[in-house]
Design a protein around this motif. Structure first.
Motif, PDB file in Angstrom:
ATOM      1  N   HIS A  50       8.410  -3.666  20.247  1.00  0.00           N
ATOM      2  CA  HIS A  50       7.123  -3.130  20.682  1.00  0.00           C
ATOM      3  C   HIS A  50       7.264  -2.093  21.799  1.00  0.00           C
ATOM      4  O   HIS A  50       6.286  -1.440  22.171  1.00  0.00           O
ATOM      5  CB  HIS A  50       6.227  -4.278  21.155  1.00  0.00           C
ATOM      6  CG  HIS A  50       6.862  -5.136  22.213  1.00  0.00           C
ATOM      7  ND1 HIS A  50       7.919  -5.965  21.958  1.00  0.00           N
ATOM      8  CD2 HIS A  50       6.587  -5.278  23.535  1.00  0.00           C
ATOM      9  CE1 HIS A  50       8.278  -6.590  23.078  1.00  0.00           C
ATOM     10  NE2 HIS A  50       7.489  -6.179  24.047  1.00  0.00           N
ATOM     11  N   GLU A 101       4.716  14.746  23.647  1.00  0.00           N
ATOM     12  CA  GLU A 101       3.428  14.044  23.673  1.00  0.00           C
ATOM     13  C   GLU A 101       2.270  15.031  23.494  1.00  0.00           C
ATOM     14  O   GLU A 101       1.303  14.750  22.787  1.00  0.00           O
ATOM     15  CB  GLU A 101       3.263  13.264  24.983  1.00  0.00           C
ATOM     16  CG  GLU A 101       4.243  12.109  25.164  1.00  0.00           C
ATOM     17  CD  GLU A 101       3.964  10.931  24.257  1.00  0.00           C
ATOM     18  OE1 GLU A 101       2.911  10.896  23.603  1.00  0.00           O
ATOM     19  OE2 GLU A 101       4.813  10.036  24.182  1.00  0.00           O
ATOM     20  N   ARG A 145       0.891   7.142  27.369  1.00  0.00           N
ATOM     21  CA  ARG A 145       2.234   6.589  27.542  1.00  0.00           C
ATOM     22  C   ARG A 145       2.562   6.366  29.013  1.00  0.00           C
ATOM     23  O   ARG A 145       2.293   7.217  29.863  1.00  0.00           O
ATOM     24  CB  ARG A 145       3.285   7.520  26.935  1.00  0.00           C
ATOM     25  CG  ARG A 145       4.734   6.980  27.056  1.00  0.00           C
ATOM     26  CD  ARG A 145       5.732   7.852  26.319  1.00  0.00           C
ATOM     27  NE  ARG A 145       5.410   7.945  24.909  1.00  0.00           N
ATOM     28  CZ  ARG A 145       5.714   7.015  24.002  1.00  0.00           C
ATOM     29  NH1 ARG A 145       6.350   5.906  24.369  1.00  0.00           N
ATOM     30  NH2 ARG A 145       5.377   7.176  22.740  1.00  0.00           N
ATOM     31  N   GLN A 189      14.778   4.646  26.562  1.00  0.00           N
ATOM     32  CA  GLN A 189      15.465   5.893  26.856  1.00  0.00           C
ATOM     33  C   GLN A 189      16.615   5.600  27.824  1.00  0.00           C
ATOM     34  O   GLN A 189      16.392   5.315  29.002  1.00  0.00           O
ATOM     35  CB  GLN A 189      14.503   6.909  27.488  1.00  0.00           C
ATOM     36  CG  GLN A 189      15.171   8.194  27.940  1.00  0.00           C
ATOM     37  CD  GLN A 189      15.773   8.967  26.786  1.00  0.00           C
ATOM     38  OE1 GLN A 189      15.209   9.019  25.702  1.00  0.00           O
ATOM     39  NE2 GLN A 189      16.925   9.571  27.013  1.00  0.00           N
ATOM     40  N   PRO A 245      17.560  -2.882  22.590  1.00  0.00           N
ATOM     41  CA  PRO A 245      16.213  -2.489  22.137  1.00  0.00           C
ATOM     42  C   PRO A 245      15.697  -3.297  20.952  1.00  0.00           C
ATOM     43  O   PRO A 245      14.487  -3.436  20.784  1.00  0.00           O
ATOM     44  CB  PRO A 245      16.396  -1.012  21.758  1.00  0.00           C
ATOM     45  CG  PRO A 245      17.570  -0.545  22.545  1.00  0.00           C
ATOM     46  CD  PRO A 245      18.488  -1.728  22.608  1.00  0.00           C
ATOM     47  N   THR A 279       7.552   3.248  27.427  1.00  0.00           N
ATOM     48  CA  THR A 279       8.972   3.596  27.312  1.00  0.00           C
ATOM     49  C   THR A 279       9.721   3.036  28.515  1.00  0.00           C
ATOM     50  O   THR A 279       9.279   3.219  29.655  1.00  0.00           O
ATOM     51  CB  THR A 279       9.169   5.125  27.255  1.00  0.00           C
ATOM     52  OG1 THR A 279       8.591   5.629  26.048  1.00  0.00           O
ATOM     53  CG2 THR A 279      10.647   5.488  27.277  1.00  0.00           C
ATOM     54  N   LYS A 315       9.701  14.801  27.002  1.00  0.00           N
ATOM     55  CA  LYS A 315       8.707  13.816  26.535  1.00  0.00           C
ATOM     56  C   LYS A 315       7.287  14.352  26.717  1.00  0.00           C
ATOM     57  O   LYS A 315       6.434  14.173  25.840  1.00  0.00           O
ATOM     58  CB  LYS A 315       8.888  12.504  27.304  1.00  0.00           C
ATOM     59  CG  LYS A 315       7.892  11.400  26.959  1.00  0.00           C
ATOM     60  CD  LYS A 315       7.905  11.026  25.484  1.00  0.00           C
ATOM     61  CE  LYS A 315       9.170  10.342  25.059  1.00  0.00           C
ATOM     62  NZ  LYS A 315       9.098   9.938  23.616  1.00  0.00           N
ATOM     63  N   GLN A 336       1.571  -2.832  26.990  1.00  0.00           N
ATOM     64  CA  GLN A 336       1.546  -2.470  25.571  1.00  0.00           C
ATOM     65  C   GLN A 336       0.481  -3.265  24.832  1.00  0.00           C
ATOM     66  O   GLN A 336      -0.221  -2.745  23.969  1.00  0.00           O
ATOM     67  CB  GLN A 336       2.933  -2.701  24.968  1.00  0.00           C
ATOM     68  CG  GLN A 336       3.092  -2.240  23.531  1.00  0.00           C
ATOM     69  CD  GLN A 336       2.760  -3.323  22.520  1.00  0.00           C
ATOM     70  OE1 GLN A 336       2.822  -4.511  22.829  1.00  0.00           O
ATOM     71  NE2 GLN A 336       2.399  -2.921  21.313  1.00  0.00           N
ATOM     72  N   SER A 339       1.216   2.906  25.266  1.00  0.00           N
ATOM     73  CA  SER A 339       2.563   3.051  24.724  1.00  0.00           C
ATOM     74  C   SER A 339       3.531   3.029  25.907  1.00  0.00           C
ATOM     75  O   SER A 339       3.283   3.677  26.926  1.00  0.00           O
ATOM     76  CB  SER A 339       2.686   4.360  23.955  1.00  0.00           C
ATOM     77  OG  SER A 339       3.944   4.471  23.360  1.00  0.00           O
ATOM     78  N   HIS A 370       9.586   1.266  23.631  1.00  0.00           N
ATOM     79  CA  HIS A 370      10.504   2.371  23.373  1.00  0.00           C
ATOM     80  C   HIS A 370      11.541   2.408  24.497  1.00  0.00           C
ATOM     81  O   HIS A 370      11.259   1.987  25.625  1.00  0.00           O
ATOM     82  CB  HIS A 370       9.744   3.695  23.313  1.00  0.00           C
ATOM     83  CG  HIS A 370       8.633   3.707  22.319  1.00  0.00           C
ATOM     84  ND1 HIS A 370       8.810   4.016  20.994  1.00  0.00           N
ATOM     85  CD2 HIS A 370       7.301   3.417  22.449  1.00  0.00           C
ATOM     86  CE1 HIS A 370       7.668   3.922  20.349  1.00  0.00           C
ATOM     87  NE2 HIS A 370       6.725   3.571  21.215  1.00  0.00           N
TER      88      HIS A 370
END
Length: 453
Positions: free
Chosen positions: A58, A105, A12, A62, A53, A42, A101, A35, A40, A60
């Protein structure tokens, strides 16, 4: 015999954009490109100018509490104060989010492999350093502009700043071909500009720099910047082409009815006018622009953003009867799907504020430009468009309708315009080569992914 299930480790990246349209757009494009390479992603974003969002399934998201009141806008408190508040107010929540996070993870056999942050969001680097997460800065602007900002403190120390009117047309020492009037001031005082650049030019512990740039367009500046920073460079531009992102990154609603109007126009006849998401003009400039466009004889698609004309909500300050008198030759919208517009065969030129995203979008479609810069990097970009790449025509700072009409006629009506269009097409073809397999931009993106993996 029992089969052992091996969980795939999810890598990520956390991306931290600055909440202005011109900064968020390339960050979302970079996130999409990463991505698509299997990471991944964010997006950690402020509540000010928060993205939707649902437009980016595709990615994420926050949100970070920025604690800004409704009155604490860049216009009301000044850009420098706004910038400092964002960085001060977001740091603790960013740290809490990342600690949580990282734990999530690890439990899911994942791993936060890095943080990529906009140079204006330097708090993210401090958090990454504390948590021992690799971090990397992205410069969303023209690389040559960064070279100019690095020179500002030197020019101040040598007595060149504040600028004298008599010096405006002179060449800046060690910054050829920039003139003093091309220097990147922020629109605030000289002290604020110097303080901002001192912060944003400081690489701190960043592992490298990501540039929304193309090697051959900045082959003079990038080696000088590499010598200064001495970290890996990843020239992954143009991000809007590299990312293959289908959803719009616009914070404003796009009026796609203009595409139907464009379909009715002849090839290379329309001048597209848009001054970006931040610039504003006064009533006098609106009137001179309006008459210059009308008198040029060319059909024009004109974006007038609500509130962008001082003292006006939208187009009520246009000359009386203007829209009726220009008829079908004129189409005015509040905001346009710019990438689609510039790709349209009817568009023969782009009158722009010369923001870097707009410039890349125009260059990638082989469209010559009329340059009307306002501040920061836009004057540097305008100089390169008109003097170095020779695919743009500069408008004088004090606009009048005759000058506007003359520049449009030069672009559309004579040999000069044809030659500019030819050079723009050559640049477009070179960019396409850079994006193809084995090209500099394609290789840089692959190298960036490998770096974090």
């Amino acid at each position: 015999m029992e089969t052992k299930v091996v969980k795939q480790v999810q890598k990520r990246l956390v991306l931290v954009p600055f909440p202005f349209q011109g900064h968020m757009t390339p960050m979302f494009q970079l996130g999409t490109a990463l991505q698509q390479k299997g990471l991944s992603v964010t997006i950690a974003h402020t509540r000010y100018n928060a993205p939707d969002p649902s437009l980016y399934p595709h990615l994420h998201f926050q949100p970070l509490t920025d604690n800004l009141t409704s009155n604490e806008t860049p216009t009301n408190i000044g850009f420098f104060n706004f910038f400092k508040k964002i960085n001060k107010n977001c740091e603790s929540e960013m740290r809490e989010f990342l600690v949580q996070k990282i734990q999530q993870e690890q439990e899911a056999c994942g791993h936060v492999v890095g943080i990529i942050y906009d140079t204006l969001m330097y708090f993210a680097e401090a958090v990454a350093d504390d948590l021992k997460i690799p971090s990397m800065v992205i410069r969303t602007s023209f690389a040559t502009y960064v070279l100019a900002t690095l020179s500002m403190s030197r020019l101040h120390a040598e007595g060149y700043l504040p600028l004298q009117d008599s010096m405006l047309e002179e060449q800046v020492p060690e910054l050829y071909p920039l003139r003093f009037k091309d220097l990147p001031f922020t629109g605030e005082g000289i002290e604020e500009s110097l303080a901002l650049y001192a912060i944003t030019c400081n690489l701190r512990s960043s592992s490298g720099i990501i540039w929304n740039a193309i090697d051959f367009l900045e082959n003079l500046s990038l080696p000088k910047l590499q010598q200064h920073y001495k970290v890996p460079f990843f020239t992954v531009g143009p991000l809007h082409k590299i990312s293959l992102m289908s959803s719009s990154t616009s914070l404003l609603e796009e009026d796609k009815t203009c595409m139907t109007w464009l379909d009715k126009q002849a090839t290379n006849t329309v001048i597209y006018v848009s001054l970006g998401s931040l610039a504003s003009i006064n009533a006098e400039e609106l009137a001179e622009t309006a008459w210059g466009l009308a008198n040029s004889g060319q059909p024009f698609l004109w974006v007038i953003r609500p509130g962008s004309v001082i003292g006006s909500e939208w187009i009520e300050l246009l000359p009386e009867g203007y829209i009726e008198n220009t008829g079908e030759r004129c189409h005015i919208v509040k905001w346009a799907p710019q990438k689609l517009v510039l790709a349209h065969s009817a568009v023969g030129g782009f009158w722009s504020h010369c923001g870097w995203n707009s410039t890349l979008e125009s260059i990638c479609e082989g469209k010559p430009m009329i340059c009307r810069p306002f501040y920061v990097d836009q004057k540097v970009i305008s100089r390169y468009l008109s003097y170095v790449w020779k695919i743009g025509l500069e408008l004088e700072w004090r606009l009048d309708r005759k000058n506007i009409e003359s520049v449009i006629r030069r672009l559309f009506g004579d040999k000069e315009g044809d030659e500019m269009r030819g050079r723009a097409t050559e640049i477009k073809e070179k960019i396409e080569s850079c994006m193809s397999a084995g090209g500099s931009s394609s290789d840089s993106l692959n190298n960036l992914v490998e770096f974090f993996l």
